[in-house]
Design a protein around this motif. Structure first.
Motif, PDB file in Angstrom:
ATOM      1  N   THR A  85       0.762  -1.382   0.040  1.00  0.00           N
ATOM      2  CA  THR A  85      -0.251   0.036  -0.032  1.00  0.00           C
ATOM      3  C   THR A  85       0.671   1.040   0.392  1.00  0.00           C
ATOM      4  N   LEU A  86       0.533   2.426  -1.021  1.00  0.00           N
ATOM      5  CA  LEU A  86       1.347   3.718  -0.896  1.00  0.00           C
ATOM      6  C   LEU A  86       0.270   4.635  -0.137  1.00  0.00           C
ATOM      7  N   GLY A  87       0.669   5.532  -0.122  1.00  0.00           N
ATOM      8  CA  GLY A  87      -0.071   6.761   0.512  1.00  0.00           C
ATOM      9  C   GLY A  87       0.723   8.169   0.064  1.00  0.00           C
ATOM     10  N   LEU A  88      -0.195   8.913  -0.510  1.00  0.00           N
ATOM     11  CA  LEU A  88      -0.267  10.183  -0.453  1.00  0.00           C
ATOM     12  C   LEU A  88      -0.003  11.537  -0.081  1.00  0.00           C
ATOM     13  N   VAL A  89       1.020  11.854   0.745  1.00  0.00           N
ATOM     14  CA  VAL A  89       0.455  13.023   1.874  1.00  0.00           C
ATOM     15  C   VAL A  89       0.901  14.560   1.168  1.00  0.00           C
ATOM     16  N   GLY A  90      -0.101  15.138   2.223  1.00  0.00           N
ATOM     17  CA  GLY A  90      -0.568  16.645   1.220  1.00  0.00           C
ATOM     18  C   GLY A  90       0.773  17.026   1.401  1.00  0.00           C
ATOM     19  N   ASP A  91       2.353  16.971   1.749  1.00  0.00           N
ATOM     20  CA  ASP A  91       3.149  17.552   1.474  1.00  0.00           C
ATOM     21  C   ASP A  91       3.923  17.058   0.706  1.00  0.00           C
ATOM     22  N   GLY A  92       2.979  16.582  -0.246  1.00  0.00           N
ATOM     23  CA  GLY A  92       3.876  15.473  -1.863  1.00  0.00           C
ATOM     24  C   GLY A  92       4.870  14.017  -1.370  1.00  0.00           C
ATOM     25  N   THR A  93       5.077  14.184   0.239  1.00  0.00           N
ATOM     26  CA  THR A  93       5.770  13.318  -0.165  1.00  0.00           C
ATOM     27  C   THR A  93       4.741  11.541   0.171  1.00  0.00           C
ATOM     28  N   VAL A  94       5.650  10.579   0.898  1.00  0.00           N
ATOM     29  CA  VAL A  94       5.089   8.596   0.272  1.00  0.00           C
ATOM     30  C   VAL A  94       5.656   8.003   0.846  1.00  0.00           C
ATOM     31  N   LEU A  95       4.494   7.187   1.559  1.00  0.00           N
ATOM     32  CA  LEU A  95       4.345   6.813   2.438  1.00  0.00           C
ATOM     33  C   LEU A  95       4.087   5.013   1.660  1.00  0.00           C
ATOM     34  N   ALA A  96       4.486   4.125   2.857  1.00  0.00           N
ATOM     35  CA  ALA A  96       5.191   2.701   2.001  1.00  0.00           C
ATOM     36  C   ALA A  96       4.731   1.989   3.435  1.00  0.00           C
ATOM     37  N   ALA A  97       3.674   0.466   3.037  1.00  0.00           N
ATOM     38  CA  ALA A  97       3.488  -0.313   4.136  1.00  0.00           C
ATOM     39  C   ALA A  97       2.842  -1.967   3.494  1.00  0.00           C
ATOM     40  N   GLY A  98       4.079  -2.564   3.434  1.00  0.00           N
ATOM     41  CA  GLY A  98       3.690  -3.898   2.902  1.00  0.00           C
ATOM     42  C   GLY A  98       4.741  -4.575   2.158  1.00  0.00           C
ATOM     43  N   ARG A  99       4.865  -5.386   1.207  1.00  0.00           N
ATOM     44  CA  ARG A  99       5.918  -6.571   1.090  1.00  0.00           C
ATOM     45  C   ARG A  99       7.183  -5.639   0.279  1.00  0.00           C
ATOM     46  N   ALA A 100       8.460  -5.749   0.941  1.00  0.00           N
ATOM     47  CA  ALA A 100       9.737  -4.433   0.234  1.00  0.00           C
ATOM     48  C   ALA A 100      10.328  -5.436  -0.071  1.00  0.00           C
ATOM     49  N   GLN A 101      10.229  -6.876  -0.882  1.00  0.00           N
ATOM     50  CA  GLN A 101      10.997  -7.035  -2.084  1.00  0.00           C
ATOM     51  C   GLN A 101      11.162  -6.524  -3.180  1.00  0.00           C
ATOM     52  N   ASP A 102      12.169  -6.699  -3.939  1.00  0.00           N
ATOM     53  CA  ASP A 102      11.395  -5.604  -5.074  1.00  0.00           C
ATOM     54  C   ASP A 102      11.612  -4.142  -5.454  1.00  0.00           C
ATOM     55  N   GLY A 103      12.300  -3.931  -4.278  1.00  0.00           N
ATOM     56  CA  GLY A 103      11.991  -2.288  -3.992  1.00  0.00           C
ATOM     57  C   GLY A 103      11.556  -1.527  -4.352  1.00  0.00           C
ATOM     58  N   ALA A 104       9.336  -2.293  -4.530  1.00  0.00           N
ATOM     59  CA  ALA A 104       8.650  -1.257  -4.696  1.00  0.00           C
ATOM     60  C   ALA A 104       8.049  -0.813  -3.640  1.00  0.00           C
ATOM     61  N   GLY A 105       9.122  -0.439  -1.936  1.00  0.00           N
ATOM     62  CA  GLY A 105       8.165   0.478  -2.147  1.00  0.00           C
ATOM     63  C   GLY A 105       9.078   0.772  -1.181  1.00  0.00           C
ATOM     64  N   GLU A 106      11.044   1.491  -2.155  1.00  0.00           N
ATOM     65  CA  GLU A 106      11.084   2.909  -1.442  1.00  0.00           C
ATOM     66  C   GLU A 106      11.385   4.065  -1.831  1.00  0.00           C
ATOM     67  N   VAL A 107       9.981   4.886  -1.790  1.00  0.00           N
ATOM     68  CA  VAL A 107       9.146   5.735  -2.227  1.00  0.00           C
ATOM     69  C   VAL A 107       9.818   6.716  -1.024  1.00  0.00           C
TER      70      VAL A 107
END
Length: 269
Positions: A85-107
């Protein structure tokens, strides 16, 4: 998932992992449905919603922690992928939760974002300046979006990424073997969505176009009209009509197309 105008949420589909338990949700302003990469009966999907106060709710399978979003604040948009899951914060940054493999959560270093999309193993972000960024598995070139310019929206499938330009044209990179990237001739589009192996778009006149795998009839959308938004699942497609009702095509093995009674569905911002 369907977001109603009053902030409540509807859901259709298998629900074996609790991903359809959204009856108690209220004050929701945006929703996202995670996909099942493996067989459709394994019960490994999840649902996410953004509340008007910037908090996030989630339900369903959380084996990788993809539903661990209770502490998130100031979120304006969410995207849900396979175990992520990804979440866009009002300041333009991004949060991530869940699977860390493959680098898809490196935001964590993403900035000035205005849009998000989750594929199976990759994540895509849209910057305020109309450029795009992608992280994660790039085995089919699905993350090759660095040269895109003038992008207004992004969508991500299993192994492909789609971008809608300010001019209403559509760009695509990644696995084209099923035809999901055959969008070069599309014009006057106002919205796009990507399923696992197909791509759909809405024209300015409310018609729907589709390309890619049609094994389950998920691209049988030629007769649709008066459509204002589309959403593509793994093997099915949903269209939102201007009157708040919905139409669906494709795989209905789990009841995911049983939406004929839905009304007052809210148009995405």
């Amino acid at each position: 998932m369907g977001l109603c105008g009053d902030g409540t949420v509807l859901a259709a589909g298998a629900g074996t992992a609790g991903e359809c338990r959204v009856d108690g949700w209220g004050g929701v302003v945006a929703v996202a449905a995670g996909n099942v990469h493996t067989a459709p009966n394994t019960g490994r999907s999840h649902s996410v919603g953004v509340c008007a106060d910037g908090t996030v709710v989630a339900t369903g399978w959380s084996g990788a922690g993809q539903c661990d979003v209770g502490s998130w604040r100031g979120v304006t948009q969410v995207a849900a992928g396979w175990r992520r899951t990804l979440g866009l914060v009002g300041d333009g940054t991004v949060l991530a939760a869940g699977r860390a493999q493959d680098g898809a959560g490196e935001v964590g270093d993403w900035r000035e974002m205005v849009g998000l999309a989750c594929g199976d193993w990759h994540s895509v972000g849209l910057r305020a300046d109309g450029t795009a960024v992608a992280v994660g598995n790039n085995s089919r070139g699905q993350c090759a979006v660095d040269r895109w310019r003038g992008i207004a929206a992004v969508a991500a499938g299993c192994l492909h990424t789609v971008g809608l330009t300010d001019e209403g044209r559509v760009l695509a990179v990644g696995d084209g073997s099923a035809g999901a990237c055959d969008v070069g001739t599309w014009r006057d589009l106002v919205a796009v969505s990507a399923g696992s192996h197909h791509t759909v778009g809405v024209t300015a006149t409310g018609r729907v176009v589709a390309a890619g795998s049609n094994d389950f009839g998920q691209c049988d959308v030629v007769g649709w009209h008066g459509i204002v938004a589309v959403a593509a699942g793994s093997t099915h497609t949903v269209g939102l009509r201007a009157d708040g009702t919905a139409v669906a095509a494709g795989n209905n093995e789990q009841g995911q197309c049983d939406i004929t009674g839905w009304t007052a569905i809210r148009r995405p911002d």
